[in-house]
Enzyme design. Sequence first.
Site: not given
Ligand code: FPP
Length: 234
Positions: A15-16, A20, A32, A61, A66, A126, A183
């Site tokens: 998350d985050g 960021w 991302h 889900t 978004r 893994l 959470r």
């Molecule tokens: C949450 O941050 C992150 C996501 C919803 C996407 C995670 C995906 C990646 C890191 C891409 C690479 C993944 C793989 C498995 C190859 P957020 O957007 O919810 O952040 P926020 O809470 O600060 O808005």
Amino acid sequence: MENKKIPRHVAIIMDGNGRWAQRRGLPRHMGHKVGAESVRDVIRVSLEVGVEYLTLFAFSTENWTRPQEEVMGLMHLLKFLIRREVESLNREGVSIRVIGRVHKLPPDVLEELKRAMEMTKDNTRLYLYLALSYGGRAEIVDAVNRIISEGVKEIDEESFRHYLYAPEAPYPDLLIRTAGEKRISNFLLWQLAYTELYFTDVLWPDFRRDEYLKAIEDYARRVRRFGGVVEGRS
Ligand code: FPP
């Protein structure tokens, strides 16, 4: 990490990314993109220390709600990353698997995933599970529907387990969630019953090697303290 208890299965809520990016005045998709580098670090360290199962919450889900542009951006990134990484992951002995309602993913992303899973299916060093279009309640509901459709009349915890998306995986020993929220957010609801929880304020794109090792060390300390009780758990 010598002489320490290594979690066999680590699950991560990444998350985050958005925050960021926001803090740097960058568009969310940059979060991302940089977050994907943290994914590489975490996989690398897992291989080094001997974590056997790693489950990453990449897309829930709920994430479908978004903005279309962000959803499409994430799908594109996912496809790009899998294509770019699959060969080196294969060389390292990583087996790529997915959990979730993956039929909802765009066909080209699904194709790329299938190719990656096929290429890496015999690897055993893994097991990397990507939770995509994943929801914990959806998983339980999907399991129950399969049980009904098979005409099963009675079920217990052990037999229920076989209807989960990845029945072959042991339950997670350690759950990590970044970016401050404390959470579970509909992740692995059934599987997390006895899992150690680790929360950090560090945002996912900053969660690199040292942060991950810190989480594993924290787990090792907890397990050592309660060794007798925790040992031998599923
Ligand atoms: C949450 O941050 C992150 C996501 C919803 C996407 C995670 C995906 C990646 C890191 C891409 C690479 C993944 C793989 C498995 C190859 P957020 O957007 O919810 O952040 P926020 O809470 O600060 O808005």
